[in-house]
Design an enzyme around this catalytic site. Structure first.
Site, mmCIF file in Angstrom:
data_model
loop_
_atom_site.group_PDB
_atom_site.id
_atom_site.type_symbol
_atom_site.label_atom_id
_atom_site.label_comp_id
_atom_site.label_asym_id
_atom_site.label_seq_id
_atom_site.Cartn_x
_atom_site.Cartn_y
_atom_site.Cartn_z
ATOM 1 N N LEU A 256 -5.131 15.904 -25.264
ATOM 2 C CA LEU A 256 -5.693 14.466 -25.107
ATOM 3 C C LEU A 256 -7.279 14.448 -25.055
ATOM 4 C CD1 LEU A 256 -5.374 11.180 -24.853
ATOM 5 C CD2 LEU A 256 -5.000 11.724 -22.340
ATOM 6 N N GLY B 167 -16.280 16.159 -31.727
ATOM 7 C CA GLY B 167 -15.904 17.317 -32.142
ATOM 8 C C GLY B 167 -15.041 18.150 -30.877
ATOM 9 N N GLU C 8 3.665 21.872 -30.514
ATOM 10 C CA GLU C 8 4.634 21.123 -30.513
ATOM 11 C C GLU C 8 4.589 19.608 -31.093
ATOM 12 O OE1 GLU C 8 7.247 18.935 -26.810
ATOM 13 O OE2 GLU C 8 6.158 20.839 -26.344
#
Length: 404
Positions: free
Chosen positions: A227, A236, A261
């Site tokens: 996140l 970036g 995942e």
């Protein structure tokens, strides 16, 4: 619900306000505010809150240590005695279930916690540092990435506050099991100059990585949650975070490869960019080799040097081949499209073979009841749509590579 009560229903996303507070001035500055992308994981599937007039929910975090302030304001609240027993939603109760213990509801208390942030130092070990020059021409910004484990002193308490952001920005988010010591953490902080002298830190992004066991005595790290907080997007930072993770794990001889995942489309695009930039430095991924098709040599070099698994290595080959393909040359471009479509078509071909086997063992009426496969033209249409979407994603990656 009657029309008379409709004005008491609000969209939770519209009444929530977040801030990462560096100084008291940020509290009054609207430019430092940002909102959630979702709130169904806290307020229910329809994301509505009922029972308040002029509801405003403030969730402020000190920028470094993430000490938390919760403020709930409204001008009126529905009374069960005056509305046939209808109750307002328990906003504070819903938030208490997800916020880390220790949040405050007094703004002055919170301001004193913000002041203490000047002595905050990131938990863990510094593993990567980088600078960013924003496109708007503002001053260069400094960032640092820190590696932490479950056992890192003080980190779990900090992480308890950090992970609450997942609920507002990652669908189907879940808090991790902190009793499992196979979790690793990479946290990005902006390191900025304090007006009082010295440096202070502000949380910008983070990632969790689980160290899966791989037989016989190896590891297969899997990037789980990633996140970047809204005030730090489009800088970036996520690419640098991925690079930091790679740098940490690629030097470990016991690591087989690094997986991800259930990546979102946005994260997959950034991962593709980092992997493509890395792989285009390898001998096996040079243009002359790319035109010959995907090879075991490519898979081996990508894995050996960057711990990229074979499936991702194939994807990177396709990106780099497209980058080096003259699409004005009809034959060259056609050969590229056929190569990619053959890979995309493999699952359809496998299903066709399975249906043929099934036809041999089932009675005609049983087989007819089982078959749900579509016709050839529909399969071709699906294949073309899959390819078009994929090339669009690849071109976005290539555009970023060419405009670094």
């Amino acid at each position: 619900m009657t029309d008379a009560l409709c004005h008491l229903v609000v969209d939770g996303n519209e009444v929530l306000e977040f801030k990462l507070v560096r100084s008291v001035q940020d509290i009054e500055n609207d430019d430092t505010s940002f909102g959630p992308e979702m709130c169904h994981q806290v307020f229910g599937e329809n994301e509505n809150i009922f029972g308040y007039t002029d509801l405003h929910i403030r969730l402020y975090y000190s920028a470094g240590s993430l000490q938390t302030y919760l403020g709930i304001e409204y001008t009126d609240k529905i009374e069960p005695s005056k509305s046939e027993g209808m109750k307002a939603d328990d906003v504070e109760g819903a938030l208490k279930k997800v916020l880390a213990p220790g949040f405050v509801t007094n703004l002055d208390h919170f301001i004193s916690l913000v002041d203490k942030d000047k002595s905050f130092i990131p938990h863990g070990r510094l593993v990567h540092a980088f600078t960013v020059t924003p496109d708007d021409g503002s001053d260069r910004r400094m960032f640092e990435v820190y590696f932490s484990e479950i056992s890192t002193p003080g980190f779990l308490t900090f992480h308890e506050r950090l992970q609450t952001f997942l609920l507002w920005y990652v669908d189907a988010a879940s808090f991790i099991d902190v009793d499992d010591d196979q979790w690793n953490f990479f946290t990005v902080f902006e390191k900025y100059d304090s007006c009082e002298g010295g440096h202070r830190y502000a949380v910008a992004a983070y990632a969790t990585v689980y160290r899966y066991y791989a037989y016989p005595r190896n590891l297969r790290p899997r990037i789980s949650q990633v996140l970047t907080l809204p005030p730090f997007r489009k800088l970036g930072i996520c690419a640098h975070l991925i690079k930091a993770i790679y740098t940490h794990f690629t030097v470990l001889p016991e690591v087989v490869d690094i997986t991800v995942e259930d990546p979102s489309a946005d994260f997959q695009r950034i991962r593709d960019y980092v992997d493509a930039k890395n792989c285009e430095t390898l001998p096996a991924f040079q243009p002359a080799k790319l035109y010959q098709g995907f090879s075991q040599e490519m898979a081996n070099q990508a894995c050996s040097k960057f711990k990229i698994n074979k499936k991702q290595a194939r994807r990177i080959y396709e990106i780099l081949r497209l980058k080096n393909t003259n699409t004005s040359d009809k034959t060259t471009y056609l050969n590229y499209r056929l190569d990619v479509k053959n890979r995309l078509n493999a699952p359809f071909q496998k299903k066709k073979l399975e249906m043929k086997k099934l036809q041999k063992v089932l009675a005609p009426e049983e087989f007819a009841a089982t078959v749900t496969s579509s016709g050839v033209s529909e399969t071709q249409g699906r294949l073309c749509a899959l390819y078009a979407a994929l090339e669009h994603e690849y071109r976005r990656v290539i555009h970023r590579m060419e405009h670094d």
